[in-house]
Design a protein around this motif. Structure first.
Motif, PDB file in Angstrom:
ATOM      1  N   THR A 146      34.547 -19.533  41.957  1.00  0.00           N
ATOM      2  CA  THR A 146      33.859 -18.564  42.468  1.00  0.00           C
ATOM      3  C   THR A 146      33.051 -18.519  43.948  1.00  0.00           C
ATOM      4  O   THR A 146      32.430 -19.485  43.725  1.00  0.00           O
ATOM      5  CB  THR A 146      32.808 -17.941  41.640  1.00  0.00           C
ATOM      6  OG1 THR A 146      33.324 -17.427  39.960  1.00  0.00           O
ATOM      7  CG2 THR A 146      31.971 -16.248  41.675  1.00  0.00           C
ATOM      8  N   SER A 189      29.286 -16.771  47.440  1.00  0.00           N
ATOM      9  CA  SER A 189      28.488 -15.474  47.847  1.00  0.00           C
ATOM     10  C   SER A 189      28.661 -14.297  46.775  1.00  0.00           C
ATOM     11  O   SER A 189      27.836 -12.831  46.571  1.00  0.00           O
ATOM     12  CB  SER A 189      29.039 -14.687  48.717  1.00  0.00           C
ATOM     13  OG  SER A 189      30.241 -14.231  48.917  1.00  0.00           O
ATOM     14  N   GLN A 190      29.371 -14.632  45.677  1.00  0.00           N
ATOM     15  CA  GLN A 190      29.497 -13.316  44.388  1.00  0.00           C
ATOM     16  C   GLN A 190      28.707 -14.409  43.156  1.00  0.00           C
ATOM     17  O   GLN A 190      29.126 -13.463  41.970  1.00  0.00           O
ATOM     18  CB  GLN A 190      31.162 -13.962  44.377  1.00  0.00           C
ATOM     19  CG  GLN A 190      31.991 -12.582  44.777  1.00  0.00           C
ATOM     20  CD  GLN A 190      33.550 -12.768  45.083  1.00  0.00           C
ATOM     21  OE1 GLN A 190      33.458 -13.190  43.879  1.00  0.00           O
ATOM     22  NE2 GLN A 190      33.961 -12.643  46.298  1.00  0.00           N
ATOM     23  N   GLY A 199      25.539 -11.879  43.305  1.00  0.00           N
ATOM     24  CA  GLY A 199      25.418 -12.091  45.001  1.00  0.00           C
ATOM     25  C   GLY A 199      23.753 -11.646  46.148  1.00  0.00           C
ATOM     26  O   GLY A 199      24.261 -11.800  46.943  1.00  0.00           O
ATOM     27  N   ALA A 215      24.413 -13.662  49.228  1.00  0.00           N
ATOM     28  CA  ALA A 215      26.024 -13.131  50.130  1.00  0.00           C
ATOM     29  C   ALA A 215      24.718 -12.783  51.356  1.00  0.00           C
ATOM     30  O   ALA A 215      23.878 -12.564  51.346  1.00  0.00           O
ATOM     31  CB  ALA A 215      26.039 -11.022  49.528  1.00  0.00           C
TER      32      ALA A 215
END
Length: 275
Positions: A39, A42-43, A47, A50
């Protein structure tokens, strides 16, 4: 010359540990950052990291600096393993700290992937401490060649400069994820305050390091991308105060570095050994 210094069993252990640490850091980034599998950073954690999660999160392109840093890790690991450099006094002093910094980078990725943001803050602070020690060692001794200045010093200094920015972004992300706003000052006010701290740190490093421009370049890179993210994102992620503070901090870092380099430039000292 480093080749005339008697070899020690500790040299072989250090060389091996630095190589393994570089491999762990690079492989860990591939697996843990989502570059090829897994993954994307940023996720994870809904998030929290992010580019629009906080007022001090750098824009996405800023993270391309990791490619340079990881290539530096590998080049450094190979360079210090060569017979001519194994007993180099600088490598003896800095090698173990560099290895620890590379391992902590992989540990930070693991913390984030397991959504342990508080632990990731402690990890990146420990990482910053390791890099400050390396900075002190390398700035108080001279590299023996242009190659060493680029492969060892520049790699460590770019790493340090970027981590100085990443620390505040990481802390902000952890606080935002926990819905904590210390003293209820608001995101914009906190952004200005922490970016002011980054500016002060940049000035301190410029003075202490006699104008090591690679450190400043990495700090400025991160600050500029914070400003870009705060001016080009959607309405919820823009912040004029944060953008102005980031650009002001970048400008101050550049000026401080230029001034710190003046004494060496006037003395005629070669700048190749002062990356």
């Amino acid at each position: 010359m480093s080749g005339s210094i008697e070899s020690s069993p500790h040299d072989g252990a250090r060389v091996l540990v630095v190589i393994l640490s570089a491999v762990v850091a690079v492989v860990g980034s591939i697996i843990g950052s989502g570059a090829l599998v897994g993954t994307p950073i940023s996720q994870v954690a809904d998030g929290a990291l992010a580019t629009d999660a906080t007022a001090v999160a750098p824009g996405g392109p800023a993270f391309s600096i990791w490619t340079l840093i990881y290539l530096g890790f590998l080049a450094l690991a190979i360079w210090q393993a060569l017979p001519a450099h194994r007993t180099d006094p600088r490598q003896r002093r800095a090698g173990w700290w560099l290895a620890a910094a590379m391992i902590l980078n992989a540990a930070w990725i693991a913390c984030v992937q397991f959504e342990q943001l508080s632990l990731s803050v402690l990890t990146i602070l420990a990482l910053l401490a390791m890099l400050v020690v390396v900075f002190d060692i390398l700035t108080n001794t001279k590299p023996s060649s242009r190659v060493e200045a680029i492969v060892v010093d520049a790699t460590a200094f770019v790493y340090l400069g970027w981590v100085c920015v990443a620390v505040v972004a990481n802390i902000a992300a952890a606080l935002a994820a926990a819905e904590i706003d210390p003293f209820a000052l608001g995101a914009d006010t906190w952004a200005v305050l922490v970016l002011t701290v980054v500016a002060v740190v940049a000035v301190v490093l410029a003075v202490a390091g006699h104008g090591r421009f690679t450190v400043t370049a990495a700090i400025v890179w991160g600050l500029v991308w914070i400003a870009v993210a705060r001016t080009t994102g959607d309405d919820g992620s823009t912040s004029q105060p944060a953008a102005i503070a980031a650009l002001a901090a970048a400008a101050l870092a550049i000026v401080a570095t230029a001034i710190a380099r003046l004494p060496r430039a006037r003395s005629g000292e070669p700048t190749v050994t002062n990356p």
